[in-house]
Design a protein around this motif. Sequence first.
Motif, mmCIF file in Angstrom:
data_model
loop_
_atom_site.group_PDB
_atom_site.id
_atom_site.type_symbol
_atom_site.label_atom_id
_atom_site.label_comp_id
_atom_site.label_asym_id
_atom_site.label_seq_id
_atom_site.Cartn_x
_atom_site.Cartn_y
_atom_site.Cartn_z
ATOM 1 N N LEU A 92 0.851 -1.189 0.000
ATOM 2 C CA LEU A 92 0.000 0.000 0.000
ATOM 3 C C LEU A 92 0.891 1.244 0.000
ATOM 4 O O LEU A 92 1.632 1.479 0.950
ATOM 5 C CB LEU A 92 -0.919 0.012 1.225
ATOM 6 C CG LEU A 92 -1.955 -1.106 1.317
ATOM 7 C CD1 LEU A 92 -2.752 -0.971 2.610
ATOM 8 C CD2 LEU A 92 -2.888 -1.088 0.121
ATOM 9 N N LEU A 93 0.824 2.003 -1.070
ATOM 10 C CA LEU A 93 1.589 3.253 -1.156
ATOM 11 C C LEU A 93 0.760 4.374 -0.531
ATOM 12 O O LEU A 93 -0.265 4.782 -1.085
ATOM 13 C CB LEU A 93 1.908 3.574 -2.622
ATOM 14 C CG LEU A 93 2.810 2.569 -3.352
ATOM 15 C CD1 LEU A 93 2.937 2.944 -4.823
ATOM 16 C CD2 LEU A 93 4.187 2.500 -2.703
ATOM 17 N N LEU A 94 1.188 4.851 0.623
ATOM 18 C CA LEU A 94 0.422 5.859 1.349
ATOM 19 C C LEU A 94 0.526 7.243 0.718
ATOM 20 O O LEU A 94 -0.275 8.129 1.036
ATOM 21 C CB LEU A 94 0.882 5.911 2.812
ATOM 22 C CG LEU A 94 0.757 4.591 3.595
ATOM 23 C CD1 LEU A 94 1.165 4.809 5.048
ATOM 24 C CD2 LEU A 94 -0.653 4.025 3.501
ATOM 25 N N GLY A 95 1.521 7.442 -0.149
ATOM 26 C CA GLY A 95 1.645 8.703 -0.864
ATOM 27 C C GLY A 95 2.197 9.829 -0.014
ATOM 28 O O GLY A 95 2.714 9.628 1.085
ATOM 29 N N ILE A 96 2.055 11.047 -0.524
ATOM 30 C CA ILE A 96 2.567 12.223 0.168
ATOM 31 C C ILE A 96 1.633 12.655 1.283
ATOM 32 O O ILE A 96 2.064 13.083 2.351
ATOM 33 C CB ILE A 96 2.766 13.377 -0.840
ATOM 34 C CG1 ILE A 96 3.841 12.968 -1.851
ATOM 35 C CG2 ILE A 96 3.173 14.672 -0.136
ATOM 36 C CD1 ILE A 96 4.017 13.938 -2.977
ATOM 37 N N SER A 97 0.333 12.559 1.035
ATOM 38 C CA SER A 97 -0.667 12.956 2.033
ATOM 39 C C SER A 97 -1.895 12.067 1.889
ATOM 40 O O SER A 97 -2.257 11.670 0.780
ATOM 41 C CB SER A 97 -1.055 14.430 1.832
ATOM 42 O OG SER A 97 -2.124 14.776 2.696
ATOM 43 N N ASP A 124 -4.811 13.125 3.170
ATOM 44 C CA ASP A 124 -5.942 14.043 3.285
ATOM 45 C C ASP A 124 -6.737 14.038 1.979
ATOM 46 O O ASP A 124 -6.205 14.412 0.925
ATOM 47 C CB ASP A 124 -5.427 15.457 3.581
ATOM 48 C CG ASP A 124 -6.555 16.436 3.870
ATOM 49 O OD1 ASP A 124 -7.740 16.054 3.717
ATOM 50 O OD2 ASP A 124 -6.263 17.580 4.255
ATOM 51 N N PRO A 125 -8.025 13.637 1.982
ATOM 52 C CA PRO A 125 -8.827 13.582 0.744
ATOM 53 C C PRO A 125 -8.951 14.933 0.047
ATOM 54 O O PRO A 125 -9.039 14.989 -1.187
ATOM 55 C CB PRO A 125 -10.199 13.086 1.235
ATOM 56 C CG PRO A 125 -9.939 12.434 2.547
ATOM 57 C CD PRO A 125 -8.789 13.173 3.159
ATOM 58 N N LYS A 126 -8.944 16.019 0.795
ATOM 59 C CA LYS A 126 -9.091 17.344 0.199
ATOM 60 C C LYS A 126 -7.870 17.740 -0.634
ATOM 61 O O LYS A 126 -7.981 18.552 -1.560
ATOM 62 C CB LYS A 126 -9.317 18.384 1.294
ATOM 63 C CG LYS A 126 -10.627 18.198 2.059
ATOM 64 C CD LYS A 126 -10.771 19.257 3.142
ATOM 65 C CE LYS A 126 -12.066 19.050 3.928
ATOM 66 N NZ LYS A 126 -12.212 20.058 5.014
ATOM 67 N N LEU A 127 -6.708 17.174 -0.302
ATOM 68 C CA LEU A 127 -5.483 17.524 -1.016
ATOM 69 C C LEU A 127 -5.271 16.705 -2.283
ATOM 70 O O LEU A 127 -4.441 17.073 -3.119
ATOM 71 C CB LEU A 127 -4.271 17.338 -0.099
ATOM 72 C CG LEU A 127 -4.065 18.368 1.015
ATOM 73 C CD1 LEU A 127 -2.859 17.982 1.853
ATOM 74 C CD2 LEU A 127 -3.881 19.764 0.436
ATOM 75 N N VAL A 130 -2.322 7.584 -11.182
ATOM 76 C CA VAL A 130 -3.391 6.564 -11.287
ATOM 77 C C VAL A 130 -3.976 6.264 -9.917
ATOM 78 O O VAL A 130 -5.199 6.156 -9.758
ATOM 79 C CB VAL A 130 -2.837 5.276 -11.937
ATOM 80 C CG1 VAL A 130 -3.842 4.142 -11.827
ATOM 81 C CG2 VAL A 130 -2.493 5.530 -13.397
ATOM 82 N N ASN A 131 -3.121 6.128 -8.909
ATOM 83 C CA ASN A 131 -3.596 5.849 -7.550
ATOM 84 C C ASN A 131 -4.464 6.982 -7.007
ATOM 85 O O ASN A 131 -5.474 6.743 -6.356
ATOM 86 C CB ASN A 131 -2.412 5.618 -6.611
ATOM 87 C CG ASN A 131 -1.799 4.245 -6.784
ATOM 88 O OD1 ASN A 131 -2.204 3.486 -7.658
ATOM 89 N ND2 ASN A 131 -0.814 3.925 -5.970
ATOM 90 N N ILE A 132 -4.063 8.225 -7.291
ATOM 91 C CA ILE A 132 -4.862 9.363 -6.832
ATOM 92 C C ILE A 132 -6.206 9.404 -7.548
ATOM 93 O O ILE A 132 -7.251 9.616 -6.930
ATOM 94 C CB ILE A 132 -4.094 10.689 -7.067
ATOM 95 C CG1 ILE A 132 -2.849 10.747 -6.176
ATOM 96 C CG2 ILE A 132 -4.990 11.893 -6.769
ATOM 97 C CD1 ILE A 132 -1.951 11.944 -6.441
ATOM 98 N N GLN A 133 -6.177 9.171 -8.873
ATOM 99 C CA GLN A 133 -7.404 9.237 -9.667
ATOM 100 C C GLN A 133 -8.381 8.133 -9.289
ATOM 101 O O GLN A 133 -9.594 8.360 -9.225
ATOM 102 C CB GLN A 133 -7.048 9.152 -11.156
ATOM 103 C CG GLN A 133 -8.215 9.343 -12.105
ATOM 104 C CD GLN A 133 -8.814 10.732 -12.031
ATOM 105 O OE1 GLN A 133 -8.152 11.677 -11.615
ATOM 106 N NE2 GLN A 133 -10.079 10.872 -12.415
ATOM 107 N N THR A 134 -7.877 6.920 -9.055
ATOM 108 C CA THR A 134 -8.734 5.780 -8.726
ATOM 109 C C THR A 134 -8.992 5.652 -7.230
ATOM 110 O O THR A 134 -9.733 4.751 -6.814
ATOM 111 C CB THR A 134 -8.100 4.472 -9.227
ATOM 112 O OG1 THR A 134 -6.801 4.311 -8.633
ATOM 113 C CG2 THR A 134 -7.970 4.497 -10.744
#
Length: 322
Positions: free
Chosen positions: A13-18, A20-23, A83-87
Amino acid sequence: MELKNDTQISEFLLLGISEDPKLQPILFVLFLSMYLITVLGNLLIILAIISASHLHTPMYFFLSILSFVDICFTSTTVPKMLVNIQTQSKVIMYKSCITQMHFFLLFSVLDIFLLTVMAYDRYVAICHPLHYTVIMNPRLCVLMVLVSWMVSALHSILQSLIVLRLSFCAQLEIPHFFCELNQVVHRACSDTFVNDMVIYFASVLLVCFPLAGILYSYSKIVSSICAISSAQGKYKAFSTCASHLSVVSLFYCTSLGVYLSSAVTPNSHSTATASVMYSVVTPMLNPFIYSLRNKDIKYALTRLFEREIIKRPIVLRLKKCP
């Protein structure tokens, strides 16, 4: 009791930079823009060098290879993050993670070697100008690039193979936006001593030694520039290596920042944020650094655009013909 290797069915699971759903929309637009600028900017540099015969020199040959590597470097990580952010998914399959890690290591080490080779090229041009064409002959240039590719490929293959021997249990969350080597190794539940040793020695050999070579080259360059009597001559000599020195400083300073941030807070999102600087921002800025202060690149880009503008009306006229 022997640990069972569950890596063939594992997901990370790549947690990413943040988280926060708003970001997420902001991050998507930001990274998509940076990625497109990186690809377009580096492609323009490559096309300009190919199309302009006066740029067919060792310095610009290495620059074209660096631009190609920078495109590949960002393409290894940014598209998957988008892709992860979009999906709205954080999942990356085990095989995809190892593949991403492999190519990220390949292109990052290749970046370092190319910057070192370019430093040597500037050293020969300034310290041995009369013998430049003899020393930096096409055969040597191609050989240095091939050796850089081979060593980078062998290193990434070695690191990937020793990661494949690890077993992964429950903790599969990676606080990063891509499968970074240290983060993946530290998720393992088996012994990582061999991995840590290989990472340590590879860092010394493939990062510190090239950096020492760059510093040595520039120490000789500075000495040669100081020996020039005229101020105009000093400025001309320094301007030939100012762009490369800026790129080297940006790459190594941001990489050092990532190392220090990971040493202080190894499991936080700060490491991922700091990694953006050398893995996304630096490849994006390289075309601007090399083109804004370089009259030859500016002229080649102008000629390239003029050629395309001239072609366009001719195509339109041909369409009107019966």
